[in-house]
Design an enzyme around this catalytic site. Structure first.
Site, mmCIF file in Angstrom:
data_model
loop_
_atom_site.group_PDB
_atom_site.id
_atom_site.type_symbol
_atom_site.label_atom_id
_atom_site.label_comp_id
_atom_site.label_asym_id
_atom_site.label_seq_id
_atom_site.Cartn_x
_atom_site.Cartn_y
_atom_site.Cartn_z
ATOM 1 N N ASN A 209 -7.513 -8.584 -2.184
ATOM 2 C CA ASN A 209 -8.240 -7.600 -1.376
ATOM 3 C C ASN A 209 -9.368 -7.007 -2.203
ATOM 4 O O ASN A 209 -9.579 -7.390 -3.353
ATOM 5 C CB ASN A 209 -7.285 -6.517 -0.856
ATOM 6 N N PHE A 322 -0.635 6.197 -2.005
ATOM 7 C CA PHE A 322 -1.968 6.223 -1.411
ATOM 8 C C PHE A 322 -1.858 5.621 -0.016
ATOM 9 O O PHE A 322 -0.926 4.855 0.262
ATOM 10 C CB PHE A 322 -2.956 5.409 -2.252
HETATM 11 O O1 PMT Z 1 -9.475 0.198 -6.499
HETATM 12 P P1 PMT Z 1 -10.680 0.837 -5.828
HETATM 13 O O2 PMT Z 1 -11.769 -0.166 -5.547
HETATM 14 O O3 PMT Z 1 -11.169 2.034 -6.575
HETATM 15 O O4 PMT Z 1 -10.213 1.340 -4.368
HETATM 16 C C1 PMT Z 1 -9.291 2.390 -4.257
HETATM 17 C C2 PMT Z 1 -8.298 2.126 -3.116
HETATM 18 C C3 PMT Z 1 -9.021 2.118 -1.788
HETATM 19 C C4 PMT Z 1 -7.567 0.792 -3.328
HETATM 20 C C5 PMT Z 1 -7.261 3.312 -3.198
HETATM 21 O O5 PMT Z 1 -7.914 4.519 -2.994
HETATM 22 C C6 PMT Z 1 -6.150 3.126 -2.173
HETATM 23 O O6 PMT Z 1 -6.258 3.512 -1.017
HETATM 24 N N1 PMT Z 1 -5.010 2.516 -2.603
HETATM 25 C C7 PMT Z 1 -3.858 2.162 -1.735
HETATM 26 C C8 PMT Z 1 -4.144 0.888 -0.988
HETATM 27 C C9 PMT Z 1 -2.975 0.443 -0.148
HETATM 28 O O7 PMT Z 1 -2.384 -0.546 -0.413
HETATM 29 O O8 PMT Z 1 -2.643 1.278 0.786
HETATM 30 P P2 PMT Z 1 -1.489 0.951 1.900
HETATM 31 O O9 PMT Z 1 -1.731 1.987 2.914
HETATM 32 O O10 PMT Z 1 -1.514 -0.475 2.292
HETATM 33 O O11 PMT Z 1 -0.138 1.200 1.109
HETATM 34 C C10 PMT Z 1 0.511 2.475 1.076
HETATM 35 C C11 PMT Z 1 1.165 2.725 -0.266
HETATM 36 O O12 PMT Z 1 2.267 1.815 -0.441
HETATM 37 C C12 PMT Z 1 0.257 2.544 -1.446
HETATM 38 O O13 PMT Z 1 0.574 3.566 -2.385
HETATM 39 C C13 PMT Z 1 0.644 1.173 -1.998
HETATM 40 O O14 PMT Z 1 0.452 1.102 -3.409
HETATM 41 C C14 PMT Z 1 2.136 1.110 -1.646
HETATM 42 N N2 PMT Z 1 2.645 -0.255 -1.440
HETATM 43 C C15 PMT Z 1 2.153 -1.049 -0.439
HETATM 44 C C16 PMT Z 1 2.680 -2.320 -0.241
HETATM 45 C C17 PMT Z 1 3.724 -2.769 -1.096
HETATM 46 N N3 PMT Z 1 4.239 -3.989 -0.957
HETATM 47 N N4 PMT Z 1 4.179 -1.974 -2.059
HETATM 48 C C18 PMT Z 1 3.670 -0.729 -2.245
HETATM 49 O O15 PMT Z 1 4.117 -0.002 -3.143
#
Ligand code: PMT
Length: 402
Positions: A209, A322
């Site tokens: 991504n 996040f």
């Molecule tokens: O890296 P940059 O270019 O600076 O961009 C920053 C960012 C946009 C990546 C950052 O600000 C951000 O939003 N990070 C979280 C991205 C994400 O995966 O969000 P999500 O809504 O899909 O996931 C929710 C949370 O669950 C996140 O904390 C993620 O780390 C966690 N997760 C998701 C899937 C998984 N299999 N395991 C996880 O722990």
């Protein structure tokens, strides 16, 4: 600042006039200030101004040795408790990143073992140029500290990021540095995940991504500045590791799962800013897949949800997730906080200009378990990281008082 030896290196841009005010403020704060100017800096403001404000002779030429018993650039390099380049031009940043020593400023900086701080000032497009970005990353890799330029009206007529940070803010940063600064996270271990995951399809292809890791690296660096012991789990190797952090490499969601689960017990706080893949190929081919006639269907399976699994642990540390969303930000963020039992969710609408992936800025809203939220304006990722960490400190302090 009393009695500290500050070597101010002034390079040639219109912001040289602000460096004169900076010299005055540094001297007023009790520091001993010596100034080196490049030839182009002298075209903006005469060395006499800096001599009068610093009460010291100003150095402009490596070969103008004023005292036969000393070699000036070595003497200055050894004298300094801190070297500050303000304003730092794109040219000087490029020279320093490449070890070029062809004037008094670059030669002295190459010779010093003191901490070096860089305060750039230039046109917004120059600051955004990949060469300047790369050179600044190289300097950060040397352990140099960056004082990011501010946003605003630029002398060239543009509006944007490129103004030399205000002299009083620079002095405040140096004061914090010399006083050991406020260290609200000292004694705490913070585990940060950053960047994308890389899900292999075959030896040459993968699913990933647009995350660059900048948000997570900023969190790691600011946590270290606040005194934390930092573990940074990441796939990213294009950003310089922030000083004082332990890097733990993890490419795929599965590797990130094992890296986090293997170390989470050491952490008081976990911040999951990594963009972890939700799906990974069922089969990874060990040879390059050959194209066939017709369409290809790739079968994907769910990855482990690291945040959710941490949330279910009884010994979980303070957990910050996040949420990267493009709509229904609040609903989805609050849903994630509940489902994953996080203590805090930092949500960003990645479809907004200036927010989310890859850039140097973000617009985040912090959601807390007590139902409150804090919307932050457009900030640099470092400023946003500081605000997020301050909120975490406040929440932990509340928990400790209970
Ligand atoms: O890296 P940059 O270019 O600076 O961009 C920053 C960012 C946009 C990546 C950052 O600000 C951000 O939003 N990070 C979280 C991205 C994400 O995966 O969000 P999500 O809504 O899909 O996931 C929710 C949370 O669950 C996140 O904390 C993620 O780390 C966690 N997760 C998701 C899937 C998984 N299999 N395991 C996880 O722990």
């Amino acid at each position: 600042m009393l009695g500290k030896n500050i070597l101010l290196c002034v390079t040639g841009g219109i912001a040289v006039f602000k460096a004169a005010a900076l010299t005055s403020k540094l001297a007023q704060s009790g520091a001993h200030v010596k100034v080196i100017m490049t030839e182009s800096a002298c075209k903006f403001v005469a060395p006499l101004t800096f001599q009068a404000l610093s009460r010291n002779e100003v150095y402009t030429d490596t070969f103008d040795e004023k005292h036969p018993e000393k070699i000036a650039h070595i003497d200055l390099a050894d004298w300094a408790d801190l070297v500050l380049i303000a304003p730092a031009t794109a040219n000087m940043i490029g020279k320093l990143a490449n070890g070029i020593a062809d004037d008094m400023v670059s030669t002295t900086i190459l010779a010093t073992t003191a901490p070096v701080w860089v305060a750039p000032a230039m046109n917004v497009h120059m600051y955004g140029h990949p060469a300047v970005r790369r050179n600044l990353e190289t300097l950060k890799g040397f352990g140099y500290r960056l004082i990011e330029p501010a946003d605003g009206h630029l002398a060239c007529g543009y509006t944007g990021k490129g103004r030399l940070e205000e002299p009083e803010n620079i002095v405040a940063l140096l004061k914090d540095f010399f006083s050991g600064g406020p260290k609200p996270l000292s004694g705490k271990t913070v585990l940060v995940t950053a960047g994308p995951t890389i899900e292999k399809i075959d030896p040459v292809r993968f699913l990933s991504n647009r995350s660059s890791g900048k948000m997570g690296f900023a969190l790691a660096e600011e946590a270290a500045n606040m005194g934390a012991n930092v573990l940074l789990v990441t796939s990213v190797d294009t950003l310089a590791p922030p000083a004082g952090t332990e890097i733990i490499k993890a490419e795929s969601a599965e590797e990130m799962y094992h890296a986090v689960m293997g170390r989470y017990k050491e952490a008081d706080i976990i911040i999951k800013s990594a963009a972890v893949a939700d799906y990974t190929p069922v089969r990874v081919f060990d040879k390059k897949m050959k194209k066939q006639p017709g369409n290809l269907t790739l079968e994907l399976k769910r990855t482990k949800d690291i945040l959710k699994e941490l949330g279910e642990r009884l010994d979980k540390p303070f957990l910050v997730g996040f949420a990267a969303e493009t709509d229904h930000l609040e609903n989805y963020a609050r849903g994630k906080m509940e489902r994953k039992r996080a203590d805090m969710i930092v949500a960003n609408d990645v479809s907004r200009e200036g927010a989310g992936f890859a850039g140097d800025t973000n617009i985040v809203t912090i959601f807390k378990r007590d139902g409150s939220k804090r919307e932050l304006p457009l900030l640099s990722k470092h400023e946003a990281a500081r605000e997020i960490l301050r909120e975490i400190c406040r929440e932990i302090e509340k928990d400790e008082k209970k």
